[in-house]
Design a protein around this motif. Structure first.
Motif, PDB file in Angstrom:
ATOM      1  N   GLY A  41      29.290  50.423  47.437  1.00 23.54           N
ATOM      2  CA  GLY A  41      30.037  50.123  48.654  1.00 23.54           C
ATOM      3  C   GLY A  41      31.517  50.408  48.587  1.00 23.54           C
ATOM      4  N   GLU A  42      31.966  50.983  47.473  1.00 21.83           N
ATOM      5  CA  GLU A  42      33.386  51.255  47.292  1.00 21.83           C
ATOM      6  C   GLU A  42      33.637  52.758  47.233  1.00 21.83           C
ATOM      7  OE1 GLU A  42      34.188  47.233  47.309  1.00 21.83           O
ATOM      8  OE2 GLU A  42      35.664  48.867  47.219  1.00 21.83           O
ATOM      9  N   GLN A  43      34.892  53.130  47.359  1.00 25.88           N
ATOM     10  CA  GLN A  43      35.252  54.541  47.217  1.00 25.88           C
ATOM     11  C   GLN A  43      35.342  54.897  45.745  1.00 25.88           C
ATOM     12  OE1 GLN A  43      39.124  54.824  49.112  1.00 25.88           O
ATOM     13  NE2 GLN A  43      40.206  54.196  47.267  1.00 25.88           N
ATOM     14  N   ARG A  44      35.352  56.172  45.483  1.00 23.32           N
ATOM     15  CA  ARG A  44      35.486  56.654  44.116  1.00 23.32           C
ATOM     16  C   ARG A  44      36.969  56.652  43.751  1.00 23.32           C
ATOM     17  NH1 ARG A  44      32.345  62.085  42.391  1.00 23.32           N
ATOM     18  NH2 ARG A  44      30.711  60.823  43.394  1.00 23.32           N
ATOM     19  N   ASP A  45      37.290  55.999  42.635  1.00 26.74           N
ATOM     20  CA  ASP A  45      38.670  55.847  42.206  1.00 26.74           C
ATOM     21  C   ASP A  45      38.897  56.475  40.844  1.00 26.74           C
ATOM     22  OD1 ASP A  45      38.717  52.516  43.560  1.00 26.74           O
ATOM     23  OD2 ASP A  45      39.509  54.352  44.465  1.00 26.74           O
ATOM     24  N   MET A  46      40.097  56.946  40.629  1.00 25.33           N
ATOM     25  CA  MET A  46      40.479  57.484  39.334  1.00 25.33           C
ATOM     26  C   MET A  46      40.579  56.348  38.327  1.00 25.33           C
ATOM     27  SD  MET A  46      43.137  57.893  36.982  1.00 25.33           S
ATOM     28  CE  MET A  46      44.654  57.539  37.841  1.00 25.33           C
ATOM     29  N   VAL A  47      40.019  56.556  37.144  1.00 28.05           N
ATOM     30  CA  VAL A  47      40.161  55.603  36.047  1.00 28.05           C
ATOM     31  C   VAL A  47      41.190  56.120  35.054  1.00 28.05           C
ATOM     32  CG1 VAL A  47      38.992  54.439  34.151  1.00 28.05           C
ATOM     33  CG2 VAL A  47      37.789  54.820  36.315  1.00 28.05           C
ATOM     34  N   SER A  83      36.862  45.575  25.757  1.00 29.14           N
ATOM     35  CA  SER A  83      37.075  44.349  26.542  1.00 29.14           C
ATOM     36  C   SER A  83      36.568  44.520  27.978  1.00 29.14           C
ATOM     37  CB  SER A  83      38.563  43.981  26.542  1.00 29.14           C
ATOM     38  OG  SER A  83      39.038  43.794  25.236  1.00 29.14           O
ATOM     39  N   LEU A  84      35.372  45.027  28.093  1.00 31.26           N
ATOM     40  CA  LEU A  84      34.823  45.318  29.416  1.00 31.26           C
ATOM     41  C   LEU A  84      34.629  44.038  30.222  1.00 31.26           C
ATOM     42  CD1 LEU A  84      32.414  48.137  28.357  1.00 31.26           C
ATOM     43  CD2 LEU A  84      34.048  48.323  30.234  1.00 31.26           C
ATOM     44  N   LYS A  85      34.831  44.168  31.528  1.00 30.01           N
ATOM     45  CA  LYS A  85      34.708  43.056  32.452  1.00 30.01           C
ATOM     46  C   LYS A  85      33.629  43.392  33.491  1.00 30.01           C
ATOM     47  CE  LYS A  85      39.687  42.186  32.134  1.00 30.01           C
ATOM     48  NZ  LYS A  85      40.962  42.065  32.909  1.00 30.01           N
ATOM     49  N   PRO A  86      33.035  42.383  34.092  1.00 25.81           N
ATOM     50  CA  PRO A  86      32.027  42.655  35.130  1.00 25.81           C
ATOM     51  C   PRO A  86      32.559  43.560  36.244  1.00 25.81           C
ATOM     52  CG  PRO A  86      31.908  40.367  34.469  1.00 25.81           C
ATOM     53  CD  PRO A  86      33.104  40.939  33.765  1.00 25.81           C
ATOM     54  N   GLU A  87      33.830  43.441  36.558  1.00 27.11           N
ATOM     55  CA  GLU A  87      34.399  44.286  37.615  1.00 27.11           C
ATOM     56  C   GLU A  87      34.529  45.755  37.205  1.00 27.11           C
ATOM     57  OE1 GLU A  87      35.679  41.425  36.404  1.00 27.11           O
ATOM     58  OE2 GLU A  87      37.891  41.505  36.346  1.00 27.11           O
ATOM     59  N   ASP A  88      34.265  46.070  35.943  1.00 31.39           N
ATOM     60  CA  ASP A  88      34.237  47.470  35.511  1.00 31.39           C
ATOM     61  C   ASP A  88      32.886  48.121  35.820  1.00 31.39           C
ATOM     62  OD1 ASP A  88      36.044  46.438  32.599  1.00 31.39           O
ATOM     63  OD2 ASP A  88      36.862  47.469  34.358  1.00 31.39           O
ATOM     64  N   THR A  89      31.932  47.336  36.280  1.00 31.82           N
ATOM     65  CA  THR A  89      30.616  47.866  36.613  1.00 31.82           C
ATOM     66  C   THR A  89      30.720  48.908  37.719  1.00 31.82           C
ATOM     67  OG1 THR A  89      29.443  45.865  35.938  1.00 31.82           O
ATOM     68  CG2 THR A  89      28.344  47.296  37.543  1.00 31.82           C
ATOM     69  N   ALA A  90      30.192  50.095  37.441  1.00 30.09           N
ATOM     70  CA  ALA A  90      30.278  51.196  38.402  1.00 30.09           C
ATOM     71  C   ALA A  90      29.534  52.393  37.836  1.00 30.09           C
ATOM     72  CB  ALA A  90      31.734  51.583  38.666  1.00 30.09           C
ATOM     73  N   VAL A  91      29.370  53.395  38.670  1.00 29.10           N
ATOM     74  CA  VAL A  91      28.948  54.706  38.181  1.00 29.10           C
ATOM     75  C   VAL A  91      30.212  55.473  37.823  1.00 29.10           C
ATOM     76  CG1 VAL A  91      27.769  56.863  38.713  1.00 29.10           C
ATOM     77  CG2 VAL A  91      26.873  54.694  39.594  1.00 29.10           C
TER      78      VAL A  91
END
Length: 114
Positions: A41-47, A83-91
């Motif tokens: 449901g989100e846009q693709r963002d640069m990491v 130190s991964l967080k649940p909010e890092d969940t994504a493709v």
């Protein structure tokens, strides 16, 4: 240009994963490789992105946790995620930009459980 990404998976919060992306084909001498992510449901963002000269640009929310690096001899970019967080969940999608175009690899799913 083809991009082959690997390294996603399921990890608990606080854990680590390392993503790899190998580029092949007719790659321009000057290029930028990087990682983008897209949550449902989100846009693709640069990491994070990195030039083949080694200049990196990293999303503020992952600074200090994620490190991008490049092996020019192998045309491979890596994303070490700690130190991964649940909010890092994504493709997570690998990207390469050069004078000839903008290329995307297949996504790799990263799921961080709490």
């Amino acid at each position: 240009v083809q991009l082959q990404a690997s390294g996603g998976g399921l990890v608990q919060a606080g854990g680590s994963l390392r993503l790899s992306c190998a580029a092949s084909g007719n790659i321009g001498t000057l290029n930028v490789m990087g990682w983008y992510r897209q949550a449902p449901g989100e846009q693709r963002d640069m990491v994070a992105t990195i030039t083949n000269g080694g200049t990196a640009n990293v999303l503020d929310s992952v600074k200090g946790r994620f490190t991008i690096s490049i092996d020019n001899a192998k045309n491979t970019v890596y994303l070490q995620m700690n130190s991964l967080k649940p909010e890092d969940t994504a493709v997570y999608y690998c990207n390469l930009r050069d004078v000839m175009g903008n290329y995307w690899g297949q996504g790799t799913l990263v799921t961080v459980s709490s």
